[in-house]
Design an enzyme around this catalytic site. Sequence first.
Site, mmCIF file in Angstrom:
data_model
loop_
_atom_site.group_PDB
_atom_site.id
_atom_site.type_symbol
_atom_site.label_atom_id
_atom_site.label_comp_id
_atom_site.label_asym_id
_atom_site.label_seq_id
_atom_site.Cartn_x
_atom_site.Cartn_y
_atom_site.Cartn_z
ATOM 1 N N PHE A 106 91.619 6.972 10.831
ATOM 2 C CA PHE A 106 92.086 8.357 10.777
ATOM 3 C C PHE A 106 92.973 8.731 11.957
ATOM 4 O O PHE A 106 93.787 9.642 11.872
ATOM 5 C CB PHE A 106 90.890 9.309 10.685
ATOM 6 C CG PHE A 106 90.207 9.645 11.980
ATOM 7 C CD1 PHE A 106 90.508 10.823 12.659
ATOM 8 C CD2 PHE A 106 89.241 8.807 12.515
ATOM 9 C CE1 PHE A 106 89.873 11.151 13.843
ATOM 10 C CE2 PHE A 106 88.600 9.125 13.696
ATOM 11 C CZ PHE A 106 88.915 10.301 14.365
ATOM 12 N N LYS A 107 92.852 8.000 13.063
ATOM 13 C CA LYS A 107 93.658 8.321 14.240
ATOM 14 C C LYS A 107 95.160 8.190 13.959
ATOM 15 O O LYS A 107 95.976 8.827 14.623
ATOM 16 C CB LYS A 107 93.282 7.402 15.404
ATOM 17 C CG LYS A 107 91.790 7.317 15.716
ATOM 18 C CD LYS A 107 91.231 8.582 16.299
ATOM 19 C CE LYS A 107 89.741 8.511 16.546
ATOM 20 N NZ LYS A 107 89.312 7.697 17.660
ATOM 21 N N ASP A 108 95.529 7.370 12.961
ATOM 22 C CA ASP A 108 96.949 7.206 12.629
ATOM 23 C C ASP A 108 97.585 8.525 12.195
ATOM 24 O O ASP A 108 98.777 8.737 12.422
ATOM 25 C CB ASP A 108 97.130 6.191 11.493
ATOM 26 C CG ASP A 108 96.838 4.766 11.915
ATOM 27 O OD1 ASP A 108 97.168 4.406 13.054
ATOM 28 O OD2 ASP A 108 96.277 4.015 11.099
#
Length: 455
Positions: A106-108
Amino acid sequence: MKYKSTRGGVSDLNFTDAFLMGLATDGGLIVPQTIPNVDLDNLRDLDYNNLAFEIFRLFIDDIPYNDLRTLIGKSYSTFDTQEVTPVVKKNGLFILELFHGPTFAFKDVALQFLGNLFEYVLKKRNTYVNVLGATSGDTGSAAIYGLKGKENINIFILHPHNKVSKVQELQMTTVEDVNVYNLAIEGTFDDCQAIVKSIFNDLKFKEKYHLAAVNSINWARILAQIVYYFYAYFKSGVDKAYFSVPTGNFGDIFAGYMAKRMGLPIEKLILATNSNDILYRFVNYGDYSTGKVVKTLSPSMDIQVASNFERYLYYLSDENSIRVKELMDEFTRTKKLKFEGDLLKKVQLDFESYRAGVEDTLATIKRFYEETGYIVDPHTAAGVFAAIKAGYRDVICLSTAHPAKFPDAIMDAIGAYPEKPRAISELEDKNKRMWVLGNSVDEVKKFIEKKLQKG
């Protein structure tokens, strides 16, 4: 839109200055001076990129709109689906898939945008930065993939040596771009985070080496994550939303809290932890005290000090910066805070929390797979576990990583390895590049000085 610090020593920043500052110079975290309200009907039918633009422009007024649209389009063109964050329904739960970016986490969603934003802003200002961050697994690889090869940027990422998954480590250490420095610290994630915060609080060092942040202490990270709460709400078709969020650093769920403050009809934010349960204890018992970090199957949540907690504390304290500074100073001294009475009831109006141990995590992965044929990673499993415990209908569970990033846990749970995306399979054959350092602020500072002076 102007920005200020939770501790009151910084105010009236425009977005770009707030973005480059990262951690406020008074030691606090950056927050908007006002929270905008949204008209849901104007957003309901937008695709992801247009929805992101409409939300971003409420918080960004110093970047031309055409440039902002271009940055958004460039950032999400790297995802393997035009939806960016698809929503699927499984067994009475909605799964918000946040793992379709280049590092399958999800950090992308935030860090692809931050990488392009850094490059854009630095070019406009004819300057450079050295990005410094700590990671418990996914932030590091996502930040590196967002910033590798970018002009006018070096990136130094600290991770706890031998305490992230093999895939997470390979994603970070197989990047050979000369502007990338992977530092494996002999300690825990909390140690890495403390080193980074200490260095940022050394204002002379920070200014001398043009340090900037990509951790979720950077407001732009939170802003980018707000978008998918709106997107998931519209895609699910629910009237009132319940979100279950696996979290360690309080950043992802704080983005949901901000979405609620903006007018998204969120009935409850369900906070899922693993055995590192400081946030679980805070929500249920008002006990925000540190413990020893325990290694689990979900390393990105192996955290005992939640770096975004101060932002929530600011709103919990009715935006009283003096009180926030007092509380954070107390926490620095004693490593604990206590919340009781009406204040704890106020917390519990927004959040409820459940803790998933290792056996809970494995059992949830197994049960969900047997019932749906769908594999969730260990972090997502904590969220699914919490959603089932909470017992609400149509909960939206944030799926924060692809299961192939944690193959051993999946094998333990279902007796088979998850299918690997090609980009993960190819990591094994690449060269590794990292530096192992002691758990020391001075050692990290000396490393940064040496590399930058040499450059």
